[in-house]
Scaffold this active site. Structure first.
Site, short mmCIF file in Angstrom:
data_model
loop_
_atom_site.label_atom_id
_atom_site.label_comp_id
_atom_site.label_asym_id
_atom_site.label_seq_id
_atom_site.Cartn_x
_atom_site.Cartn_y
_atom_site.Cartn_z
N CYS A 255 40.65 36.83 19.06
CA CYS A 255 42.10 36.65 19.12
C CYS A 255 42.49 35.16 19.08
O CYS A 255 42.36 34.54 18.04
CB CYS A 255 42.67 37.38 20.32
SG CYS A 255 44.40 37.88 20.11
N HIS A 341 40.83 42.95 19.35
CA HIS A 341 40.10 43.01 20.63
C HIS A 341 39.03 44.09 20.58
O HIS A 341 39.30 45.26 20.88
CB HIS A 341 41.07 43.30 21.77
CG HIS A 341 41.83 42.10 22.22
ND1 HIS A 341 41.51 41.41 23.38
CD2 HIS A 341 42.87 41.43 21.66
CE1 HIS A 341 42.34 40.39 23.52
NE2 HIS A 341 43.17 40.38 22.49
N GLU A 343 36.65 44.72 22.62
CA GLU A 343 36.32 45.34 23.90
C GLU A 343 37.14 46.61 24.11
O GLU A 343 36.75 47.50 24.85
CB GLU A 343 36.53 44.36 25.06
CG GLU A 343 37.95 44.20 25.54
CD GLU A 343 38.84 43.38 24.62
OE1 GLU A 343 40.06 43.32 24.88
OE2 GLU A 343 38.32 42.80 23.64
#
Length: 366
Positions: A255, A341, A343
């Protein structure tokens, strides 16, 4: 809830909505944005990348499963304010420790509900991101306009230092040979978990840490974190990333980290019309030809034409909604980054392989 105080939402372009107060009674300002996710609201609210922003949650019901400690991504709520259609005080999850209303009050977050969020999101989608003000204590429109006029634009704001850790800390197995230096510009807890669960020992450094500070940890790789604000206002961070790249060790950025890696290679960034925020953004992996459904939260992007003109950078991922650049890789160094993202807390796990790739890159150099 019964007996709610009235609240007002005023946008920079003069658009006004009247609703009901939720959370803290007060006044708050920030840049308005919207998140399309249907779940994971507590993770969204505690994501440091949202610092400085007032979030519209697209889902019609928010708060219906309460809050609990394991759903947080940082030490506190980071959004400046919350806008919803139905912000729920009642919740049904047995594991929850409390209600959303209590949680927002504890964290001092001014919110407004009973707003036509479908119309509001369509307006922001058409006109673009802008500043706004929510108040449940000042209801005079002229006064609110005067207060809103004092709020600076997100463009040009350096916010990462405001959410970064003040002191370095460590997570994971201290005996692991896989040592990762994390530069914290607003890192999420589950990003760290995705590395420690793969055997890494991470040390998280403040945003202003020097390369010598990080080298004292003897890291085998460097991670450039997500975070809020305008990357073009972060010369100090760009210089740090340049120094890190000169170490010739594996580098992974997410990001804001993706944008800083681009800036460190003379690729400019730009403020997007309304940004990408949600759990359902389709991204093409150029190398595999497969589509990944991704979790995203960003209001800035990297210049796609500048990327394509750079002979030393390969585009690895492209957003299938608007063709924006979602991932890059340096050809002469073991460094790569993605705009989204991986994750994915909350969100689908399609992109978790990127943490595998990063850790494997580190292992091959041990």
């Amino acid at each position: 809830m019964n007996n709610q105080a009235p609240a007002v939402l005023l946008l920079e372009d003069g658009t006004i909505y009247h609703g009901k107060a939720f959370g803290k009674i007060g006044t708050t300002t920030g840049e308005i944005c919207f998140n399309t996710g249907m779940t994971g609201y507590q993770e969204v609210f505690t994501d440091p990348s949202y610092y400085g922003q007032i979030v519209i949650m697209n889902n019609v019901h928010v708060g219906n499963y309460g809050v609990k400690d394991s759903d947080i991504e940082s030490d506190s709520v980071k959004i400046q304010g919350l806008i919803g259609r139905n912000l729920e005080e009642l919740y049904s999850r047995r594991q929850a420790k409390g209600s959303l209303d209590e949680y927002l009050k504890e964290n001092g977050i001014v919110s407004i509900e009973d707003v036509d969020t479908r119309a509001l999101v369509a307006h922001v989608r058409t006109t673009g991101a802008m500043n706004c003000i929510i108040s449940s204590e000042v209801l005079d429109e002229q006064k609110l306009k005067e207060m809103l006029a004092e709020v600076p634009s997100m463009a040009g704001l350096e916010l990462a230092s405001k959410v970064s850790t003040k002191e370095a800390y460590e997570q994971g197995d201290p005996n692991s040979p896989i040592k990762i230096a994390v530069i914290d510009y607003g890192v999420k807890q589950n990003i760290l978990t995705c590395m420690t669960s793969r055997g890494a020992h991470v040390k998280v450094f403040p945003s202003n840490a020097s390369l010598s500070d990080m080298k004292a940890f003897n890291p085998q790789g460097y991670f450039i974190s997500n975070g809020p604000g305008d990357p073009a206002a972060m010369d100090y961070a760009v210089n740090t990333v340049k120094e890190v790249l000169a170490e010739e060790k594996p580098v992974f950025g997410i990001c804001l980290g993706h944008q800083l890696l681009a800036l460190a290679n003379d690729i400019p960034t730009y403020k997007m019309h309304h940004g990408h925020r949600g759990l359902n953004h389709p991204v093409l992996n150029v190398n595999t030809g497969k589509c990944e459904i991704t979790t995203q939260n960003h209001g800035f992007g990297v210049d796609p034409e500048a990327v394509r003109r750079n002979p030393n950078i390969e585009i690895t991922h492209i957003n299938l909604n608007d063709d924006s650049v979602e991932g890059i890789r340096l050809k002469d160094k073991p460094a790569f980054s993605v705009q989204y993202h991986p994750e994915s807390f909350p969100g689908p796990h399609d992109s978790r392989y990127l943490f595998d790739d990063f850790i494997e890159s580190v292992k091959t150099r041990l």
